[in-house]
Motif scaffolding. Structure first.
Motif, short mmCIF file in Angstrom:
data_model
loop_
_atom_site.label_atom_id
_atom_site.label_comp_id
_atom_site.label_asym_id
_atom_site.label_seq_id
_atom_site.Cartn_x
_atom_site.Cartn_y
_atom_site.Cartn_z
N GLY A 41 0.82 -1.21 0.00
CA GLY A 41 0.00 0.00 0.00
C GLY A 41 0.86 1.26 0.00
N LEU A 42 1.91 1.26 0.81
CA LEU A 42 2.83 2.40 0.82
C LEU A 42 3.53 2.51 -0.53
CD1 LEU A 42 4.29 4.75 2.14
CD2 LEU A 42 5.82 3.10 3.25
N THR A 43 3.88 1.39 -1.13
CA THR A 43 4.51 1.39 -2.45
C THR A 43 3.61 2.10 -3.46
OG1 THR A 43 5.68 -0.68 -2.00
CG2 THR A 43 5.41 -0.07 -4.32
N HIS A 44 2.34 1.70 -3.49
CA HIS A 44 1.41 2.32 -4.44
C HIS A 44 1.19 3.80 -4.14
CE1 HIS A 44 0.21 -0.99 -7.03
NE2 HIS A 44 0.30 -1.78 -5.96
N ALA A 45 1.09 4.14 -2.87
CA ALA A 45 0.93 5.55 -2.50
C ALA A 45 2.15 6.36 -2.95
CB ALA A 45 0.70 5.68 -1.00
N ALA A 46 3.34 5.78 -2.82
CA ALA A 46 4.56 6.47 -3.24
C ALA A 46 4.64 6.59 -4.76
CB ALA A 46 5.79 5.75 -2.69
N ARG A 47 4.02 5.67 -5.47
CA ARG A 47 3.99 5.74 -6.92
C ARG A 47 2.90 6.69 -7.43
NH1 ARG A 47 4.04 -0.71 -8.47
NH2 ARG A 47 6.23 -1.14 -7.98
N GLY A 48 2.08 7.21 -6.52
CA GLY A 48 1.00 8.11 -6.91
C GLY A 48 -0.31 7.41 -7.23
N ASN A 49 -0.40 6.13 -6.95
CA ASN A 49 -1.62 5.37 -7.18
C ASN A 49 -2.49 5.51 -5.93
OD1 ASN A 49 -3.65 3.47 -7.48
ND2 ASN A 49 -2.28 1.77 -7.94
N VAL A 50 -3.28 6.57 -5.89
CA VAL A 50 -4.07 6.91 -4.71
C VAL A 50 -5.06 5.80 -4.37
CG1 VAL A 50 -5.81 8.52 -3.83
CG2 VAL A 50 -3.81 9.39 -5.07
N ARG A 51 -5.82 5.38 -5.32
CA ARG A 51 -6.86 4.37 -5.06
C ARG A 51 -6.28 3.04 -4.60
NH1 ARG A 51 -11.16 2.13 -9.44
NH2 ARG A 51 -12.29 0.80 -8.00
N GLY A 52 -5.30 2.53 -5.34
CA GLY A 52 -4.68 1.25 -4.98
C GLY A 52 -3.93 1.33 -3.66
N GLY A 53 -3.23 2.44 -3.45
CA GLY A 53 -2.50 2.61 -2.20
C GLY A 53 -3.42 2.61 -1.00
N ALA A 54 -4.48 3.41 -1.07
CA ALA A 54 -5.43 3.49 0.05
C ALA A 54 -6.10 2.14 0.31
CB ALA A 54 -6.47 4.57 -0.23
N ARG A 55 -6.47 1.46 -0.76
CA ARG A 55 -7.15 0.16 -0.60
C ARG A 55 -6.24 -0.86 0.08
NH1 ARG A 55 -9.14 -1.61 -6.02
NH2 ARG A 55 -6.99 -1.18 -6.27
N LEU A 56 -4.98 -0.94 -0.36
CA LEU A 56 -4.06 -1.91 0.23
C LEU A 56 -3.64 -1.53 1.64
CD1 LEU A 56 -2.08 -2.78 -2.96
CD2 LEU A 56 -3.17 -4.44 -1.45
N LEU A 57 -3.49 -0.25 1.91
CA LEU A 57 -3.20 0.17 3.28
C LEU A 57 -4.33 -0.25 4.22
CD1 LEU A 57 -1.73 3.69 2.48
CD2 LEU A 57 -0.52 1.87 3.73
N ARG A 58 -5.57 -0.04 3.80
CA ARG A 58 -6.71 -0.43 4.64
C ARG A 58 -6.80 -1.95 4.77
NH1 ARG A 58 -9.31 4.18 2.22
NH2 ARG A 58 -9.67 5.71 3.86
N ARG A 59 -6.59 -2.66 3.69
CA ARG A 59 -6.66 -4.13 3.73
C ARG A 59 -5.61 -4.68 4.69
NH1 ARG A 59 -6.04 -6.66 -1.89
NH2 ARG A 59 -7.95 -5.50 -2.19
N GLY A 60 -4.40 -4.13 4.63
CA GLY A 60 -3.34 -4.55 5.54
C GLY A 60 -3.67 -4.22 6.98
N ALA A 61 -4.25 -3.02 7.21
CA ALA A 61 -4.63 -2.62 8.57
C ALA A 61 -5.66 -3.59 9.14
CB ALA A 61 -5.19 -1.20 8.57
N VAL A 62 -6.64 -3.96 8.34
CA VAL A 62 -7.66 -4.91 8.80
C VAL A 62 -7.01 -6.26 9.13
CG1 VAL A 62 -9.65 -6.29 8.04
CG2 VAL A 62 -9.62 -3.81 7.65
N ALA A 63 -6.11 -6.70 8.27
CA ALA A 63 -5.48 -8.01 8.47
C ALA A 63 -4.66 -8.05 9.75
CB ALA A 63 -4.60 -8.36 7.26
#
Length: 171
Positions: A99-121
């Motif tokens: 998620g941080l990787t995607h956020a750093a690449r500028g992929n807002v939607r993918g970054g936010a989704r993976l950050l939340r998915r990881g947080a839930v996990a």
């Protein structure tokens, strides 16, 4: 800078010695492929078996260096080689790093989704296992950080600096 055990085959794809597709293209610090012959960042070796403590230390060093894609590889090794009971812990941490990787690449939607998915996990693993700080990892803090970054990325848009935004795995 290609992988010594990767070679092109008849279908034009790079393959490892077992025939699995593996890109030999160099990569940048966020894991994006670069053109063949370009100078890239040394790849994180895959399939390395580390102790949980070594995993945390190595992943934190990579996160601090602004290489969350590489940290994800370290967590992925732990989830694949560790005990079944810890699989979701390491998978959740890998999702946070991606998620941080995607956020750093500028992929807002993918970054936010993976950050939340990881947080839930990681939060679910903490509840199910009853271990709030396995190997010293502050799961509540990591989950809070991931959700906070997801919200900020969605609100502000654009790419984040992975090294500046790196989470603290241990307090």
């Amino acid at each position: 800078m290609g992988d010594a055990d990767t070679r092109p085959v008849g279908d034009g794809r790079d393959r490892d010695t077992q025939g699995r597709a593996r890109s030999a293209r160099p990569r940048d610090g966020l894991g994006r492929p670069l053109p063949y012959g370009a100078d890239g960042v040394e790849r994180q070796p895959e399939g390395v078996v580390r102790s949980p403590g070594e995993t945390v230390v190595e992943a934190q060093a990579l996160l601090d260096a602004g290489k969350p894609f590489h940290a994800h590889e370290v967590f992925e090794d732990a989830w694949k080689s560790g005990p079944e009971s810890e699989r979701e812990l390491w998978r959740g941490l890998a999702q946070v790093a991606v998620g941080l990787t995607h956020a750093a690449r500028g992929n807002v939607r993918g970054g936010a989704r993976l950050l939340r998915r990881g947080a839930v996990a990681v939060r679910e693993w903490e509840v199910e296992s009853g271990e709030p700080r396995p190997y010293g990892i502050d799961l509540a803090g990591v989950g809070e950080w991931a959700v906070g970054l997801a919200e900020r990325v969605e609100k502000e848009g654009g790419a984040v600096d992975a090294a500046v935004e790196a989470p603290r795995l241990r307090p």
